[in-house]
Scaffold this motif. Structure first.
Motif, PDB file in Angstrom:
ATOM      1  N   ASN A 151       0.824  -1.206   0.000  1.00 28.90           N
ATOM      2  CA  ASN A 151       0.000   0.000   0.000  1.00 28.90           C
ATOM      3  C   ASN A 151       0.863   1.264   0.000  1.00 28.90           C
ATOM      4  O   ASN A 151       0.617   2.209  -0.757  1.00 28.90           O
ATOM      5  CB  ASN A 151      -0.909  -0.021   1.231  1.00 28.90           C
ATOM      6  CG  ASN A 151      -2.017   1.018   1.167  1.00 28.90           C
ATOM      7  OD1 ASN A 151      -3.004   0.853   0.468  1.00 28.90           O
ATOM      8  ND2 ASN A 151      -1.850   2.098   1.917  1.00 28.90           N
ATOM      9  N   ARG A 152       1.887   1.278   0.844  1.00 26.54           N
ATOM     10  CA  ARG A 152       2.788   2.436   0.902  1.00 26.54           C
ATOM     11  C   ARG A 152       3.500   2.641  -0.431  1.00 26.54           C
ATOM     12  O   ARG A 152       3.649   3.774  -0.907  1.00 26.54           O
ATOM     13  CB  ARG A 152       3.814   2.257   2.029  1.00 26.54           C
ATOM     14  CG  ARG A 152       3.257   2.489   3.425  1.00 26.54           C
ATOM     15  CD  ARG A 152       4.377   2.634   4.438  1.00 26.54           C
ATOM     16  NE  ARG A 152       5.186   1.422   4.524  1.00 26.54           N
ATOM     17  CZ  ARG A 152       4.940   0.415   5.355  1.00 26.54           C
ATOM     18  NH1 ARG A 152       3.902   0.472   6.177  1.00 26.54           N
ATOM     19  NH2 ARG A 152       5.724  -0.642   5.381  1.00 26.54           N
ATOM     20  N   PHE A 153       3.947   1.548  -1.035  1.00 26.35           N
ATOM     21  CA  PHE A 153       4.647   1.634  -2.317  1.00 26.35           C
ATOM     22  C   PHE A 153       3.725   2.217  -3.384  1.00 26.35           C
ATOM     23  O   PHE A 153       4.129   3.092  -4.159  1.00 26.35           O
ATOM     24  CB  PHE A 153       5.132   0.244  -2.743  1.00 26.35           C
ATOM     25  CG  PHE A 153       5.904   0.242  -4.033  1.00 26.35           C
ATOM     26  CD1 PHE A 153       7.282   0.389  -4.034  1.00 26.35           C
ATOM     27  CD2 PHE A 153       5.253   0.110  -5.253  1.00 26.35           C
ATOM     28  CE1 PHE A 153       8.000   0.402  -5.225  1.00 26.35           C
ATOM     29  CE2 PHE A 153       5.959   0.127  -6.448  1.00 26.35           C
ATOM     30  CZ  PHE A 153       7.332   0.273  -6.437  1.00 26.35           C
ATOM     31  N   TYR A 154       2.494   1.741  -3.427  1.00 28.33           N
ATOM     32  CA  TYR A 154       1.550   2.201  -4.448  1.00 28.33           C
ATOM     33  C   TYR A 154       1.313   3.706  -4.347  1.00 28.33           C
ATOM     34  O   TYR A 154       1.395   4.428  -5.352  1.00 28.33           O
ATOM     35  CB  TYR A 154       0.227   1.448  -4.312  1.00 28.33           C
ATOM     36  CG  TYR A 154      -0.862   1.999  -5.210  1.00 28.33           C
ATOM     37  CD1 TYR A 154      -0.870   1.719  -6.572  1.00 28.33           C
ATOM     38  CD2 TYR A 154      -1.870   2.816  -4.693  1.00 28.33           C
ATOM     39  CE1 TYR A 154      -1.854   2.236  -7.406  1.00 28.33           C
ATOM     40  CE2 TYR A 154      -2.855   3.335  -5.519  1.00 28.33           C
ATOM     41  CZ  TYR A 154      -2.847   3.045  -6.872  1.00 28.33           C
ATOM     42  OH  TYR A 154      -3.814   3.574  -7.685  1.00 28.33           O
ATOM     43  N   TYR A 155       1.017   4.181  -3.143  1.00 29.98           N
ATOM     44  CA  TYR A 155       0.691   5.602  -3.001  1.00 29.98           C
ATOM     45  C   TYR A 155       1.927   6.502  -3.084  1.00 29.98           C
ATOM     46  O   TYR A 155       1.806   7.683  -3.409  1.00 29.98           O
ATOM     47  CB  TYR A 155      -0.078   5.839  -1.703  1.00 29.98           C
ATOM     48  CG  TYR A 155      -1.523   5.394  -1.831  1.00 29.98           C
ATOM     49  CD1 TYR A 155      -2.429   6.136  -2.570  1.00 29.98           C
ATOM     50  CD2 TYR A 155      -1.960   4.206  -1.254  1.00 29.98           C
ATOM     51  CE1 TYR A 155      -3.744   5.722  -2.725  1.00 29.98           C
ATOM     52  CE2 TYR A 155      -3.274   3.777  -1.402  1.00 29.98           C
ATOM     53  CZ  TYR A 155      -4.162   4.543  -2.143  1.00 29.98           C
ATOM     54  OH  TYR A 155      -5.457   4.121  -2.308  1.00 29.98           O
ATOM     55  N   ARG A 156       3.081   5.942  -2.836  1.00 26.39           N
ATOM     56  CA  ARG A 156       4.296   6.751  -2.930  1.00 26.39           C
ATOM     57  C   ARG A 156       4.810   6.846  -4.366  1.00 26.39           C
ATOM     58  O   ARG A 156       5.265   7.920  -4.797  1.00 26.39           O
ATOM     59  CB  ARG A 156       5.391   6.172  -2.039  1.00 26.39           C
ATOM     60  CG  ARG A 156       6.723   6.941  -2.098  1.00 26.39           C
ATOM     61  CD  ARG A 156       7.730   6.404  -1.104  1.00 26.39           C
ATOM     62  NE  ARG A 156       7.280   6.574   0.272  1.00 26.39           N
ATOM     63  CZ  ARG A 156       7.967   6.148   1.339  1.00 26.39           C
ATOM     64  NH1 ARG A 156       9.114   5.520   1.181  1.00 26.39           N
ATOM     65  NH2 ARG A 156       7.494   6.348   2.551  1.00 26.39           N
ATOM     66  N   TYR A 157       4.715   5.761  -5.126  1.00 31.34           N
ATOM     67  CA  TYR A 157       5.378   5.728  -6.422  1.00 31.34           C
ATOM     68  C   TYR A 157       4.449   5.584  -7.634  1.00 31.34           C
ATOM     69  O   TYR A 157       4.843   5.936  -8.749  1.00 31.34           O
ATOM     70  CB  TYR A 157       6.393   4.577  -6.455  1.00 31.34           C
ATOM     71  CG  TYR A 157       7.481   4.704  -5.422  1.00 31.34           C
ATOM     72  CD1 TYR A 157       8.456   5.696  -5.521  1.00 31.34           C
ATOM     73  CD2 TYR A 157       7.526   3.833  -4.333  1.00 31.34           C
ATOM     74  CE1 TYR A 157       9.456   5.813  -4.563  1.00 31.34           C
ATOM     75  CE2 TYR A 157       8.523   3.943  -3.373  1.00 31.34           C
ATOM     76  CZ  TYR A 157       9.485   4.938  -3.491  1.00 31.34           C
ATOM     77  OH  TYR A 157      10.467   5.055  -2.542  1.00 31.34           O
ATOM     78  N   LEU A 158       3.248   5.062  -7.448  1.00 32.54           N
ATOM     79  CA  LEU A 158       2.389   4.774  -8.595  1.00 32.54           C
ATOM     80  C   LEU A 158       1.150   5.660  -8.692  1.00 32.54           C
ATOM     81  O   LEU A 158       0.709   5.995  -9.788  1.00 32.54           O
ATOM     82  CB  LEU A 158       1.948   3.299  -8.557  1.00 32.54           C
ATOM     83  CG  LEU A 158       3.063   2.260  -8.599  1.00 32.54           C
ATOM     84  CD1 LEU A 158       2.480   0.855  -8.488  1.00 32.54           C
ATOM     85  CD2 LEU A 158       3.881   2.392  -9.877  1.00 32.54           C
ATOM     86  N   PHE A 159       0.608   6.020  -7.562  1.00 33.00           N
ATOM     87  CA  PHE A 159      -0.646   6.771  -7.548  1.00 33.00           C
ATOM     88  C   PHE A 159      -0.479   8.188  -8.086  1.00 33.00           C
ATOM     89  O   PHE A 159       0.496   8.876  -7.778  1.00 33.00           O
ATOM     90  CB  PHE A 159      -1.188   6.844  -6.116  1.00 33.00           C
ATOM     91  CG  PHE A 159      -2.381   7.749  -5.965  1.00 33.00           C
ATOM     92  CD1 PHE A 159      -3.650   7.294  -6.262  1.00 33.00           C
ATOM     93  CD2 PHE A 159      -2.229   9.063  -5.531  1.00 33.00           C
ATOM     94  CE1 PHE A 159      -4.754   8.124  -6.129  1.00 33.00           C
ATOM     95  CE2 PHE A 159      -3.324   9.900  -5.390  1.00 33.00           C
ATOM     96  CZ  PHE A 159      -4.590   9.426  -5.694  1.00 33.00           C
ATOM     97  N   THR A 160      -1.450   8.623  -8.909  1.00 27.97           N
ATOM     98  CA  THR A 160      -1.540  10.032  -9.301  1.00 27.97           C
ATOM     99  C   THR A 160      -2.994  10.457  -9.162  1.00 27.97           C
ATOM    100  O   THR A 160      -3.911   9.699  -9.492  1.00 27.97           O
ATOM    101  CB  THR A 160      -1.080  10.288 -10.751  1.00 27.97           C
ATOM    102  OG1 THR A 160      -1.987   9.662 -11.665  1.00 27.97           O
ATOM    103  CG2 THR A 160       0.332   9.775 -10.980  1.00 27.97           C
ATOM    104  N   GLU A 161      -3.202  11.648  -8.666  1.00 23.71           N
ATOM    105  CA  GLU A 161      -4.561  12.133  -8.444  1.00 23.71           C
ATOM    106  C   GLU A 161      -5.301  12.336  -9.761  1.00 23.71           C
ATOM    107  O   GLU A 161      -6.513  12.118  -9.841  1.00 23.71           O
ATOM    108  CB  GLU A 161      -4.524  13.440  -7.657  1.00 23.71           C
ATOM    109  CG  GLU A 161      -5.872  13.820  -7.071  1.00 23.71           C
ATOM    110  CD  GLU A 161      -5.801  15.050  -6.196  1.00 23.71           C
ATOM    111  OE1 GLU A 161      -6.666  15.195  -5.315  1.00 23.71           O
ATOM    112  OE2 GLU A 161      -4.878  15.879  -6.391  1.00 23.71           O
ATOM    113  N   GLU A 162      -4.568  12.741 -10.792  1.00 24.19           N
ATOM    114  CA  GLU A 162      -5.206  12.930 -12.098  1.00 24.19           C
ATOM    115  C   GLU A 162      -5.817  11.620 -12.596  1.00 24.19           C
ATOM    116  O   GLU A 162      -6.971  11.587 -13.037  1.00 24.19           O
ATOM    117  CB  GLU A 162      -4.192  13.446 -13.129  1.00 24.19           C
ATOM    118  CG  GLU A 162      -3.666  14.846 -12.847  1.00 24.19           C
ATOM    119  CD  GLU A 162      -2.406  14.830 -12.003  1.00 24.19           C
ATOM    120  OE1 GLU A 162      -1.640  15.801 -12.081  1.00 24.19           O
ATOM    121  OE2 GLU A 162      -2.185  13.845 -11.264  1.00 24.19           O
ATOM    122  N   GLN A 163      -5.041  10.555 -12.530  1.00 21.36           N
ATOM    123  CA  GLN A 163      -5.535   9.262 -13.003  1.00 21.36           C
ATOM    124  C   GLN A 163      -6.711   8.790 -12.158  1.00 21.36           C
ATOM    125  O   GLN A 163      -7.708   8.285 -12.689  1.00 21.36           O
ATOM    126  CB  GLN A 163      -4.419   8.218 -12.965  1.00 21.36           C
ATOM    127  CG  GLN A 163      -4.879   6.833 -13.418  1.00 21.36           C
ATOM    128  CD  GLN A 163      -3.733   5.841 -13.482  1.00 21.36           C
ATOM    129  OE1 GLN A 163      -2.609   6.197 -13.820  1.00 21.36           O
ATOM    130  NE2 GLN A 163      -4.016   4.587 -13.159  1.00 21.36           N
TER     131      GLN A 163
END
Length: 276
Positions: A151-163
């Motif tokens: 979960n931490r990895f996803y929100y730190r490196y993959l997540f973007t608010e636009e997407q």
């Protein structure tokens, strides 16, 4: 005639903290005992807005598939599963109403194992799927150490608010087109007051999508001119709850009186929009 109401959403649909009103269950919300969890879920189902709306509609069956921390991805996935299974079993599209309380667009989920391999006792219909959200925790959401790390990895490196914002609007349209194509009646609302700001901020990449939301289908989306729709503040369950002054639990979730009032409001809108 509607005989079945299917509802999905997050904690505002599940009825989190409603057990605070029951002297015997008020401290049981975080229990890991399977029997206690079952009792809490049954109590929440009885007191949450889908149950009240079901009584107003005089339906035979109410399915409340809401879950605390649940994402829009989860709601869409499970609605597809339920509606397809319902129709495949011979259910009538005309006798089904789907109500979804969409939630914070930053949430999502991930597939972790085949059903039956990694069972969560408090939410057996989520077998094999894990919640993902910015404040994921072991205590509130049952996440293990591995899940927290992913979960931490996803929100730190993959997540973007636009997407996430574009995905959210697509999810609303996805459900609208899917249910409309099958002749299933539906009504959407947002539980939390978190989506308006990013939807409007990223209007350059969402407006052409918002314009296809059917008037009356989502209570936060309103006509804003000829052939144009807009996402407006102030129409979520959370915002209504604050304005109404209805009683809230210790962590600010609505209590039973608020759920009853919200159900009456949704019922009046269903009538006004001629959905029922």
């Amino acid at each position: 005639m509607i005989r079945t109401l299917y509802a999905n959403g997050c904690s505002f649909t599940e009825g989190k903290e409603l057990e605070e009103e029951d002297p015997e269950l008020r401290l049981a919300g975080q229990s890991k005992d399977i029997l206690t969890q079952t009792q809490v879920r049954a109590y929440r189902n009885k007191k949450a807005w889908p149950s009240h709306l079901g009584r107003l509609l005089d339906v035979e069956t109410v399915i409340n598939a809401g879950r605390s921390g649940g994402s829009n991805a989860r709601a869409v996935r499970m609605t597809y599963d339920y509606v397809c299974s319902y129709l495949a079993a011979g259910g009538s599209a005309e006798e089904l109403l789907v109500c979804i309380g969409f939630t914070d667009l930053v949430r999502t989920e991930r597939f972790t194992s085949m059903p039956g391999v990694d069972v969560r006792s408090d939410a057996p219909f989520d077998d094999g799927w894990s919640l993902m959200k910015t404040n994921l925790s072991t205590k509130k959401h049952g996440a293990d150490r591995s899940g927290l790390k992913v979960n931490r990895f996803y929100y730190r490196y993959l997540f973007t608010e636009e997407q996430a914002t574009v995905t959210y609007v697509q999810q609303v349209l996805n459900m609208q087109f899917f249910l409309s194509s099958l002749g299933v009646r539906f009504h959407f609302h947002d539980a939390l007051a978190t989506n308006a700001e990013p939807v409007n901020r990223f209007s350059l990449i969402t407006q052409h999508l918002i314009n296809f939301v059917k008037p009356g289908a989502h209570r936060s989306v309103h006509s804003a001119g000829k052939n144009e729709m807009a996402y407006k503040d102030g129409h979520t369950f959370e915002e209504w709850l604050v304005r109404s002054g209805a009683p809230r639990a210790s962590a600010q979730h609505p209590l039973s009186e608020a759920h009853q009032q919200w159900a009456r409001l949704l019922h009046s809108e269903l009538l006004e929009s001629e959905i029922i």
